[in-house]
Design a protein around this motif. Structure first.
Motif, PDB file in Angstrom:
ATOM      1  N   GLU A  87       0.807  -1.218   0.000  1.00 19.98           N
ATOM      2  CA  GLU A  87       0.000   0.000   0.000  1.00 19.98           C
ATOM      3  C   GLU A  87       0.842   1.271   0.000  1.00 19.98           C
ATOM      4  N   ASP A 137      -6.465   1.660 -10.498  1.00 17.14           N
ATOM      5  CA  ASP A 137      -7.916   1.880 -10.531  1.00 17.14           C
ATOM      6  C   ASP A 137      -8.570   0.852 -11.450  1.00 17.14           C
ATOM      7  N   ASP A 145      -4.213  -9.788 -10.054  1.00 17.39           N
ATOM      8  CA  ASP A 145      -5.446  -9.006 -10.000  1.00 17.39           C
ATOM      9  C   ASP A 145      -6.662  -9.871 -10.302  1.00 17.39           C
ATOM     10  N   ASN A 146      -7.839  -9.280 -10.118  1.00 15.21           N
ATOM     11  CA  ASN A 146      -9.103 -10.006 -10.211  1.00 15.21           C
ATOM     12  C   ASN A 146      -9.451 -10.473 -11.613  1.00 15.21           C
ATOM     13  N   TYR A 204      -8.919  -2.336 -10.644  1.00 14.49           N
ATOM     14  CA  TYR A 204      -8.450  -3.682 -10.315  1.00 14.49           C
ATOM     15  C   TYR A 204      -8.479  -3.890  -8.810  1.00 14.49           C
ATOM     16  N   THR A 205      -8.670  -5.111  -8.401  1.00 14.92           N
ATOM     17  CA  THR A 205      -8.580  -5.473  -6.990  1.00 14.92           C
ATOM     18  C   THR A 205      -7.567  -6.598  -6.833  1.00 14.92           C
ATOM     19  N   LEU A 206      -6.996  -6.686  -5.640  1.00 13.01           N
ATOM     20  CA  LEU A 206      -5.998  -7.714  -5.367  1.00 13.01           C
ATOM     21  C   LEU A 206      -6.688  -9.046  -5.114  1.00 13.01           C
ATOM     22  N   LYS A 207      -6.332 -10.029  -5.890  1.00 13.29           N
ATOM     23  CA  LYS A 207      -6.899 -11.375  -5.765  1.00 13.29           C
ATOM     24  C   LYS A 207      -5.969 -12.288  -4.962  1.00 13.29           C
ATOM     25  N   PRO A 262      -5.227 -11.556   0.111  1.00 13.19           N
ATOM     26  CA  PRO A 262      -5.145 -10.205   0.681  1.00 13.19           C
ATOM     27  C   PRO A 262      -5.148 -10.207   2.206  1.00 13.19           C
ATOM     28  N   GLY A 266      -0.800   0.255  -3.846  1.00 10.24           N
ATOM     29  CA  GLY A 266      -2.042  -0.502  -4.013  1.00 10.24           C
ATOM     30  C   GLY A 266      -2.327  -0.791  -5.482  1.00 10.24           C
ATOM     31  N   MET A 267      -3.475  -1.373  -5.735  1.00  7.19           N
ATOM     32  CA  MET A 267      -3.834  -1.752  -7.105  1.00  7.19           C
ATOM     33  C   MET A 267      -4.230  -0.531  -7.932  1.00  7.19           C
TER      34      MET A 267
END
Length: 451
Positions: A285, A293, A340-341, A295-298, A312, A290-291
């Motif tokens: 972070e 915009d 990522d997701n 995207y989310t951390l998978k 995570p 962080g990821m």
């Protein structure tokens, strides 16, 4: 991604007191050549080691500092040095620098060699003095052409300044150093495979014992250390054991600092020198941002392709061997990868296992046949052609190729991410099983090796 991305300016101000590996780096990412390196206190540690310290005292200092190998295994460096024979009649000994940085998602040694070549040379010079080795080799990944160019120039500068060659610093000690580029084999990261390759042989790991400290290059005592490991030695000699230990965060069992990084779809991918014990969440972070915009951390891997996947929820683990061990995998090289997701885990694992299968030396059956088998099963699951029992077969291979089951650590490292991916994302593997497939008993599905 740049090799000089060291995080937001408000978080890091590199100094000799806190960043022994990176404080000399230039902002323009150009190499630090000899004059500038000496102006920044370069080779002062070597002069101290030659003038004021007995050879055994150098070994003991490194041991007391708690320096561990930075290549991924984490073996105590001083203990490894202590395995070299004490017999003074053995006048041919070798020091090898393992610079065959082939681990996917890892580029820390490249940065040091390209931008601070004299730091590595000074580390090897002090180590050679401690180990009574008269010749050293930097076994360099063949693709690192810029590093080769910079290292060769730095070696010539050091020779011209009397810091390599005969009678170094008037001590009567001789040390020659050569840069040897490899042919591009991942297995050369294993120290005995590296030795075989250096000798002009096929890059197969050797049976141990005997260990390289007894029988290494051309049958002579040999010590093999990683680039980052050797680059820590000058600061330990210059500033002492207590200072070096104080760099790590409270709770860390590993001492000093570590080059850590994050790759993947993060906002600020890069490389940073941080104290052991920093949490993965801070790394992800505060430094990587962080990821991106959208995207989310998978999932994430803490230190290269050969380490297990984490979730995570594991980001609060401290980045040192024991801290990452508590959440079920290894620290590895310390350069993490964010998944990522949008990534399908079956496709990701198929790609990784394909790499590991191709890089197997083929010496032992579990690795030679087991890794291609895993690739075929993963390809079937990826294409929606999997059969009942395929996942159990993959898990069986994870067990059969685990630690202690193969000749070297290549296969255990290859299947560790596979086992963790099935553990956390089994539903994605199950989705690849064809609806009408017949059940196949675990490990009974036929395979044609090499097809």
């Amino acid at each position: 991604m740049t090799l000089t991305s060291f995080g937001p300016a408000n978080l890091i101000k590199r100094s000799p007191e806190t960043h022994p590996l990176t404080w000399r780096l230039r902002d323009d990412a150009e190499p630090v050549w000899l004059d500038e390196y000496q102006a920044k206190n370069g080779y002062a540690a070597a002069r101290k080691a030659f003038a004021d310290m007995a050879q055994d005292d150098i070994v003991q200092t490194v041991k007391d500092a708690g320096l561990k190998g930075r290549g991924g295994a984490g073996f105590p460096t001083g203990v490894k040095w202590g395995l070299m024979p004490k017999d003074e009649s053995i006048n041919i000994r070798y020091l090898l620098c393992n610079a065959d940085e082939m681990e996917p998602n890892t580029w820390k040694d490249r940065m040091l060699m390209e931008q601070l070549p004299h730091l590595l040379i000074e580390g090897m010079l002090i180590s050679a003095r401690a180990l009574k080795t008269y010749r050293g080799y930097i076994f360099l990944r063949g693709e690192y052409t810029t590093a080769a160019k910079h290292l060769n120039r730095a070696v010539e500068e050091a020779k011209a300044a009397g810091l390599l060659g005969k009678n170094i610093l008037g001590s009567g000690f001789d040390f020659e150093l050569f840069v040897h580029t490899g042919a591009g084999r991942y297995i050369c990261g294993e120290e005995t495979a590296l030795i075989n390759s250096l000798e002009g042989r096929r890059a197969n790991p050797r049976s141990k014992p005997p260990f390289p400290a007894a029988v290494g290059v051309w049958g002579k005592p040999t010590c093999v250390n990683n680039v980052e490991t050797l680059c820590n030695v000058p600061a330990i000699i210059a500033d002492g054991v207590d200072w070096y230990k104080s760099l790590a965060r409270v709770g860390s069992e590993d001492m000093g600092t570590k080059l850590m990084g994050f790759s993947g779809k993060v906002k600020n991918p890069g490389l940073w020198e941080l104290p052991f014990g920093v949490t993965a969440r801070e790394l992800f972070e505060d430094y990587a941002g962080g990821m991106r915009d959208g995207y989310t951390l998978k999932a994430w891997q803490p230190g290269g392709a050969g380490t297990g996947f984490l979730l995570p929820e594991h980001l609060d683990a401290q980045m040192y061997a024991g801290g990452i061990g508590k959440v079920g995998t290894r620290m590895g090289t310390g350069l993490a990868m964010a998944v990522d997701n949008t990534v399908n885990m079956v496709s990701l694992l198929r790609n990784m296992e394909q790499f590991f299968a191709r890089e197997s030396c083929g010496f032992c059956t579990p690795c030679r046949d087991g890794l291609p088998w895993s690739v075929k099963l993963l390809m079937a699951l990826e294409n929606g052609e999997g059969r009942e029992g395929d996942i159990e077969t993959l898990l069986g291979l994870v067990g059969f190729l685990g630690p202690g089951k193969t000749f070297c650590a290549h296969a255990p490292g290859a299947v560790e991410p596979l086992g963790s991916a099935i553990k956390y994302f089994r539903s994605e593997f199950e989705a690849g099983i064809a609806p009408t497939s017949a059940a196949v008993p675990p490990l009974a599905r036929p395979i044609v090796v090499g097809a």
